[in-house]
Design a protein around this motif. Sequence first.
Motif, mmCIF file in Angstrom:
data_model
loop_
_atom_site.group_PDB
_atom_site.id
_atom_site.type_symbol
_atom_site.label_atom_id
_atom_site.label_comp_id
_atom_site.label_asym_id
_atom_site.label_seq_id
_atom_site.Cartn_x
_atom_site.Cartn_y
_atom_site.Cartn_z
ATOM 1 N N ALA A 122 13.303 -7.045 5.606
ATOM 2 C CA ALA A 122 12.914 -8.455 5.626
ATOM 3 C C ALA A 122 11.441 -8.607 5.981
ATOM 4 N N ASP A 123 10.971 -7.834 6.957
ATOM 5 C CA ASP A 123 9.564 -7.883 7.359
ATOM 6 C C ASP A 123 8.663 -7.450 6.210
ATOM 7 N N GLY A 124 9.047 -6.385 5.507
ATOM 8 C CA GLY A 124 8.250 -5.930 4.372
ATOM 9 C C GLY A 124 8.170 -6.959 3.266
ATOM 10 N N LEU A 125 9.264 -7.665 3.033
ATOM 11 C CA LEU A 125 9.267 -8.686 1.989
ATOM 12 C C LEU A 125 8.374 -9.874 2.360
ATOM 13 N N VAL A 126 8.375 -10.249 3.640
ATOM 14 C CA VAL A 126 7.508 -11.352 4.090
ATOM 15 C C VAL A 126 6.046 -10.988 3.881
ATOM 16 N N ALA A 151 0.837 -1.192 0.000
ATOM 17 C CA ALA A 151 0.000 0.000 0.000
ATOM 18 C C ALA A 151 0.877 1.249 0.000
ATOM 19 N N GLY A 152 0.246 2.406 0.111
ATOM 20 C CA GLY A 152 0.981 3.658 0.253
ATOM 21 C C GLY A 152 1.783 4.040 -0.976
ATOM 22 N N ALA A 153 2.961 4.610 -0.746
ATOM 23 C CA ALA A 153 3.778 5.143 -1.836
ATOM 24 C C ALA A 153 4.186 4.063 -2.827
ATOM 25 N N ALA A 154 4.481 2.863 -2.332
ATOM 26 C CA ALA A 154 4.890 1.783 -3.235
ATOM 27 C C ALA A 154 3.764 1.409 -4.185
ATOM 28 N N ALA A 155 2.543 1.357 -3.664
ATOM 29 C CA ALA A 155 1.399 1.030 -4.509
ATOM 30 C C ALA A 155 1.169 2.112 -5.549
ATOM 31 N N HIS A 156 1.283 3.362 -5.143
ATOM 32 C CA HIS A 156 1.074 4.475 -6.077
ATOM 33 C C HIS A 156 2.113 4.433 -7.188
ATOM 34 N N ARG A 157 3.370 4.176 -6.806
ATOM 35 C CA ARG A 157 4.420 4.130 -7.824
ATOM 36 C C ARG A 157 4.237 2.908 -8.727
ATOM 37 N N GLY A 180 18.647 -0.324 1.504
ATOM 38 C CA GLY A 180 17.833 0.558 2.332
ATOM 39 C C GLY A 180 16.448 -0.027 2.565
ATOM 40 N N LEU A 181 15.411 0.759 2.307
ATOM 41 C CA LEU A 181 14.033 0.299 2.484
ATOM 42 C C LEU A 181 13.482 -0.398 1.251
ATOM 43 N N GLY A 182 14.315 -0.583 0.226
ATOM 44 C CA GLY A 182 13.942 -1.414 -0.907
ATOM 45 C C GLY A 182 13.067 -0.791 -1.961
ATOM 46 N N GLY A 183 12.849 0.526 -1.919
ATOM 47 C CA GLY A 183 11.934 1.156 -2.862
ATOM 48 C C GLY A 183 12.356 1.018 -4.306
ATOM 49 N N ASP A 184 13.618 1.326 -4.602
ATOM 50 C CA ASP A 184 14.091 1.227 -5.987
ATOM 51 C C ASP A 184 14.134 -0.231 -6.440
#
Length: 263
Positions: free
Chosen positions: A135-139, A69-75, A106-110
């Motif tokens: 790691a938590d975000g990827l899970v 969700a959030g910025a990643a979803a928008h991008r 970093g936070l993996g955005g790119d």
Amino acid sequence: MSADHPALALRVEPLAPEFAAAAAALAAQLGLPGAESAAEFAVQVGPEGVQLVELGPGAPGPIRVDFVAGAAAHRRLYGGGAGQMIAKAVGLQPGVRPRVLDATAGLGGDAFVLAQLGCAMTLLERQPVVAALLADGLVRAAADPEVGAIAARMRLIRGNAIEAMAAWADEPPQVIYLDPMFPHRDKSALVKKEMRLFRPLVGDDDDAPALLAAALPLASHRVVVKRPRKAPAIAGPAPSFVLEGKSSRYDIYARKSLKPKAG
């Protein structure tokens, strides 16, 4: 990013009793104290996953890695696809989706953007708390029906990127992507929540020249370095060419052309 916890007080705490066991396990993994310790920052475990928050009055809200969700979803939905400058810098073209090592994840955005576009991504992150967030975000992303296939193209390695690249034993990445933390002097750059939280935690990448020196002999096709638009190039060989945007640019160190596979 800095390999160790700098001299600031960090603790790990659950946001509800049912997360106490997970918080204790994470504290042990990170070598950090639990919720009873005084701290400036907290790594929190709760219903939305793992997050980092600054404690005290006037602090911004928490940050977490959220690819759903959030910025990643928008991008993901509106970011411009293969027309984005990062895609051009990495060498995406019809029939070409290179294997990319993001050595400063970093936070993996790119990395998520490139994975969405079809690249097989390996992510290196050396700061332990940042790696835990990632790691938590990827899970959580892997469990989502919409982005699970994208997350499956992202592999996280925790550790020092310079050491990992020097000892690389797998098939060499075609492209190595570097986005070292730049020592901003403009205080307005610290307004962004992520920067306010990250600066005390990770510092600047003072070893960016060593990162570049380790990446150049490993990448089979090119090294891409993201820089603020007006920042000097990293000390070392001059880039082969540059792609420049409004606020940032990509210095590309080309070794050979990326071409579609025959047949």
